[in-house]
Every structure is written in C-alpha cells, then in structure tokens.
Design a protein around this motif. Structure first.
Motif, PDB file in Angstrom:
ATOM      1  N   ARG A   2       0.794  -1.255   0.070  1.00 60.23           N
ATOM      2  CA  ARG A   2       0.045  -0.108   0.171  1.00 60.23           C
ATOM      3  C   ARG A   2       0.892   1.311   0.009  1.00 60.23           C
ATOM      4  O   ARG A   2       0.252   2.305  -0.430  1.00 60.23           O
ATOM      5  CB  ARG A   2      -0.932  -0.112   1.178  1.00 60.23           C
ATOM      6  CG  ARG A   2      -2.264  -0.679   0.883  1.00 60.23           C
ATOM      7  CD  ARG A   2      -3.091  -0.761   1.874  1.00 60.23           C
ATOM      8  NE  ARG A   2      -3.817  -2.187   1.912  1.00 60.23           N
ATOM      9  CZ  ARG A   2      -4.798  -2.329   0.809  1.00 60.23           C
ATOM     10  NH1 ARG A   2      -4.985  -1.410  -0.001  1.00 60.23           N
ATOM     11  NH2 ARG A   2      -5.313  -3.554   0.593  1.00 60.23           N
ATOM     12  N   ARG A   8       2.700   1.901  -7.429  1.00 58.53           N
ATOM     13  CA  ARG A   8       1.394   2.191  -7.584  1.00 58.53           C
ATOM     14  C   ARG A   8       0.952   2.928  -8.842  1.00 58.53           C
ATOM     15  O   ARG A   8       0.339   2.660  -9.695  1.00 58.53           O
ATOM     16  CB  ARG A   8       0.829   2.878  -6.405  1.00 58.53           C
ATOM     17  CG  ARG A   8       0.453   1.969  -5.217  1.00 58.53           C
ATOM     18  CD  ARG A   8       0.159   2.729  -3.957  1.00 58.53           C
ATOM     19  NE  ARG A   8      -1.125   3.209  -4.050  1.00 58.53           N
ATOM     20  CZ  ARG A   8      -1.892   2.706  -3.591  1.00 58.53           C
ATOM     21  NH1 ARG A   8      -2.109   1.520  -3.008  1.00 58.53           N
ATOM     22  NH2 ARG A   8      -3.530   3.312  -3.802  1.00 58.53           N
ATOM     23  N   TYR A  50      -2.504  -5.897 -11.260  1.00 65.39           N
ATOM     24  CA  TYR A  50      -3.345  -5.082 -10.381  1.00 65.39           C
ATOM     25  C   TYR A  50      -3.419  -5.817  -9.137  1.00 65.39           C
ATOM     26  O   TYR A  50      -3.499  -5.078  -8.046  1.00 65.39           O
ATOM     27  CB  TYR A  50      -4.576  -4.870 -10.989  1.00 65.39           C
ATOM     28  CG  TYR A  50      -5.676  -4.180 -10.273  1.00 65.39           C
ATOM     29  CD1 TYR A  50      -5.461  -2.684 -10.809  1.00 65.39           C
ATOM     30  CD2 TYR A  50      -6.462  -4.746  -9.541  1.00 65.39           C
ATOM     31  CE1 TYR A  50      -6.351  -1.800 -10.085  1.00 65.39           C
ATOM     32  CE2 TYR A  50      -7.394  -3.809  -8.973  1.00 65.39           C
ATOM     33  CZ  TYR A  50      -7.402  -2.388  -9.017  1.00 65.39           C
ATOM     34  OH  TYR A  50      -8.165  -1.513  -8.461  1.00 65.39           O
ATOM     35  N   PHE A  54      -2.428  -3.616  -5.875  1.00 65.69           N
ATOM     36  CA  PHE A  54      -3.399  -3.200  -5.145  1.00 65.69           C
ATOM     37  C   PHE A  54      -4.076  -3.897  -4.338  1.00 65.69           C
ATOM     38  O   PHE A  54      -5.168  -3.627  -3.479  1.00 65.69           O
ATOM     39  CB  PHE A  54      -4.328  -2.334  -6.113  1.00 65.69           C
ATOM     40  CG  PHE A  54      -3.765  -1.378  -6.949  1.00 65.69           C
ATOM     41  CD1 PHE A  54      -3.829  -0.026  -6.404  1.00 65.69           C
ATOM     42  CD2 PHE A  54      -3.430  -1.554  -8.161  1.00 65.69           C
ATOM     43  CE1 PHE A  54      -3.312   0.828  -7.184  1.00 65.69           C
ATOM     44  CE2 PHE A  54      -2.853  -0.495  -8.935  1.00 65.69           C
ATOM     45  CZ  PHE A  54      -2.895   0.602  -8.141  1.00 65.69           C
ATOM     46  N   ASP A  57      -8.171  -7.941  -2.771  1.00 68.41           N
ATOM     47  CA  ASP A  57      -9.350  -7.763  -2.247  1.00 68.41           C
ATOM     48  C   ASP A  57      -9.816  -6.626  -3.547  1.00 68.41           C
ATOM     49  O   ASP A  57     -11.188  -6.787  -4.129  1.00 68.41           O
ATOM     50  CB  ASP A  57      -9.632  -7.174  -1.023  1.00 68.41           C
ATOM     51  CG  ASP A  57      -9.473  -8.326   0.276  1.00 68.41           C
ATOM     52  OD1 ASP A  57     -10.022  -9.262  -0.102  1.00 68.41           O
ATOM     53  OD2 ASP A  57      -9.019  -7.651   1.081  1.00 68.41           O
ATOM     54  N   ASN A  58      -9.230  -5.769  -3.768  1.00 66.85           N
ATOM     55  CA  ASN A  58      -9.498  -4.709  -4.890  1.00 66.85           C
ATOM     56  C   ASN A  58      -9.628  -5.441  -6.072  1.00 66.85           C
ATOM     57  O   ASN A  58     -10.762  -5.128  -7.020  1.00 66.85           O
ATOM     58  CB  ASN A  58      -8.654  -3.464  -5.097  1.00 66.85           C
ATOM     59  CG  ASN A  58      -8.566  -2.623  -3.653  1.00 66.85           C
ATOM     60  OD1 ASN A  58      -9.632  -2.368  -3.242  1.00 66.85           O
ATOM     61  ND2 ASN A  58      -7.559  -2.134  -3.182  1.00 66.85           N
ATOM     62  N   LYS A  61     -13.156  -7.042  -6.503  1.00 67.49           N
ATOM     63  CA  LYS A  61     -13.924  -6.333  -6.754  1.00 67.49           C
ATOM     64  C   LYS A  61     -14.040  -5.942  -8.429  1.00 67.49           C
ATOM     65  O   LYS A  61     -15.193  -5.663  -8.805  1.00 67.49           O
ATOM     66  CB  LYS A  61     -13.682  -4.642  -6.005  1.00 67.49           C
ATOM     67  CG  LYS A  61     -14.117  -4.904  -4.689  1.00 67.49           C
ATOM     68  CD  LYS A  61     -14.028  -3.550  -4.075  1.00 67.49           C
ATOM     69  CE  LYS A  61     -13.715  -3.511  -2.610  1.00 67.49           C
ATOM     70  NZ  LYS A  61     -13.053  -2.518  -1.879  1.00 67.49           N
TER      71      LYS A  61
END
Lengths: 138, 206
Positions: A2, A8, A50, A54, A57-58, A61
């Motif tokens: 993160r 990122r 990705y 990230f 969990d992302n 989604k």
C-alpha cells in the motif's frame, strides 16, 4: 504494497497499455505474430499485476471470481459454438468457410471468433489460478 | 552464445538451494529460450514462451513459494544413479540427431508433407497472412479446440483443488469438515512434491 508510491503510479500508468497491447495481439494475430493464447496471457497478466500492487480484495472487486469462472466456460463454448454453427450452416465441424457468403470471408470470421474464444478462456484461467493461489496464501 | 548461457543457467539452477533464486533463473531461462526462437524465425513461439514461461509461470511459481517454503531440502541419497540415467539418455538423443536432416533442409520430411500446401494455399484459402494463425485456427482447428479444453480442465482442476467455497449459507454447517478436508489436501500435495517440508506452517506464516 500500500505504501509503494512508485509501484502504484507505474502500475496505474502501464495497466491500460497492457490491456491495449493484449487487444492488439488478439485482433492483429491474423496479420502479425500473436493470437488468442498470447493475448489471453497478457490480458491475465494485467489483472495479476493489479492484484499484486493493489491487493487481492480490490482485484476481486474488479473481477469477481464467479465472473471469471463464467468466462472460463464462455471462451471454450464460443470455440465449440463456432464449430456447431458451421455444422448448422451445412458444413463440417469447425469448417468456417460456410459461415459467410464468401468462403474466404467465412474463414476470416471463423478464425477471428475462435481466437477470441481462446483468448477469453486463457485469460480467465490465468486470473482464476492466480486468484486461487493468492487467496490461499493469506 | 545463447545456448552457452542456457547451459550456465541450468547448472546454476541445479546448484542453487534457494528456490526463490531458482524461480528467477527459470524466468531468465525462458527469456533466453524466447530469444533463440526469434533467431530460429519462430516469432509466435517466442511470443508465447516470453509471455507464459517468463511471465505467468514465474508469478505462479512465486505464488507456490509463498504457500510453501523457499528452501530446498538437502537430498539424502547420492545423485549417482540419476546422473548415469541422464547421461545415457542424453547420449542416445545425440546419437539420434546424427540421422536427422540438416536444419531447414528442403528434403526434410516435415517440409515435404503438408507444409508446402499450407504455405502456397493458406493465403488463398483463408485470407490470413500469418500462416501460423491460419494453421492453428483453421487447418488444425480440432487440435486447438483440444488444447483449449486442456487449459479449461487445468483451470477447473486448480479451482476445485485449491479454491475456497464462497457460499456463505453452507459455510457454518460444513466448516469443520471443510477445514479437515483442506488440511488433508495440503498433506497429500506436500507429499507428492519432494522439496516442501513444512507446508502447513509455511502457509500459516504467509
């Protein structure tokens, strides 16, 4: 990951271009090197990147596992469906010539659809396998 | 030159006990292999090798390492018998290459059978300039359908073996059975793969 700002930002910048390159490889496979298999792997690699940057969990989604499983089957069914369509048009199984009025145009259409089916299934399998591994690791 | 690099990397992979390094060297091996395919004018194969061998399989190997352990165990037995078997097999293969036609020879059986027909008629019959795509998708459509079925089966197999049930209504009733079941599953997988000693502890640590 993160707090890795550089990772990122670079991932965010490059992922659209990876998708674009995958689509180029997919639909330009008739004219240059590439095809459904390579395009599917590149498409899946963008999702995996990705998920790595990230978090899973992302990524889930964006691509829920049920949708990914649906596309695993959809690609194979598209390939086989083209073969069955050729049967219904009065040709042999996977004989694309009868799909359009012109033999060569039918071949072109059949190859395009078949490669699309290959790409969809390969991309979905790669994403599903990586998500399964990553999901088990936490 | 590239073949020499390949040999050096193979030796390094054999000597290394750190599996993280082995996975990285495996990726480099695939990339060199892709360069060799480019030199042999097999661009499509090189593309696949670079994308699958150097890309996806390296990632999946790293995912496996995260689930297990990244140190290889010291083998108990001496490597003498496998070494002899390898050398005998290699010698037989080299002996077999003596009878093979020269690389790219027009008289070679693969270049005499259907390949000339594909090269001459492929563009006329399919209208696709990339002959590899024409052969894969049209002339050899059955084979490609079978390959896709193999990939499909592999994906479904991984999902069935390693996937987690996501149906919330059935989790409470089956949770005890499912945890027992998954523990049994990890034991059998670790038993089949020799260099994973403490998979369960590694899994919880990761």
């Amino acid at each position: 990951m993160r707090h890795h700002v550089i990772l990122r930002v670079v991932a965010k910048l490059s992922i659209p271009f990876i998708f674009l390159f995958a689509l180029y490889v997919q639909f330009h496979g008739d004219f240059g090197p590439g095809g459904g298999f390579q395009a599917g792997v590149i498409f899946g690699a963008a999702f995996i990147l990705y998920a790595l940057i990230f978090g899973l969990d992302n990524a889930l989604k964006v691509a829920p596992i049920n949708v990914v499983i649906f596309f695993i089957a959809a690609g194979l069914l598209l390939f086989a469906g083209v073969g069955v369509a050729a049967l219904l048009y009065g040709g042999k199984f996977l004989d694309y010539g009868v799909l359009a009025s012109d033999f060569v145009a039918g071949q072109h259409l059949g190859i395009l659809l078949v490669e699309l089916g290959v790409g969809i299934t390969v991309a979905a399998v790669m994403i599903a396998v990586f998500f399964t591994f990553a999901d088990r690791g936490r | 030159m590239l073949l020499a690099f390949l040999a050096i990397i193979s030796l390094a992979i054999m000597r290394l006990r750190n599996l993280f390094g082995v996975v990285m060297l495996g990726g480099i091996y695939s990339l060199l292999m892709a360069s060799i395919f480019v030199i042999l004018d097999a661009v499509d194969v090189a593309f696949t090798e670079a994308a699958v061998g150097a890309g996806i399989s390296t990632i999946l190997m790293l995912g496996t390492l995260a689930l297990t352990t990244s140190r290889e165990k010291i083998p108990m037995h001496t490597p003498l018998l496998p070494l002899v078997v390898t050398f005998v097999t290699g010698a037989m293969l080299v002996y077999g290459t003596w009878d093979m036609p020269a690389f790219g020879s027009a008289e070679a059986p693969p270049n005499q059978h259907v390949a000339p027909y594909y090269l001459e008629q492929g563009m006329v019959e399919t209208g696709v300039p990339n002959i590899v795509t024409a052969v894969l998708a049209s002339y050899r459509g059955y084979d490609t359908l079978g390959e896709l079925a193999v990939i499909f089966t592999a994906g479904i197999g991984v999902l069935l073996l390693l996937g987690r049930r996501r149906d919330p209504a059935r989790v409470p009733a089956k949770s005890e059975f499912a945890s027992k079941n998954s523990a049994g599953g990890t034991e059998t997988t670790s038993a089949t793969e020799e260099n994973k000693s403490c998979s369960s502890s590694g899994g919880t640590a990761a």
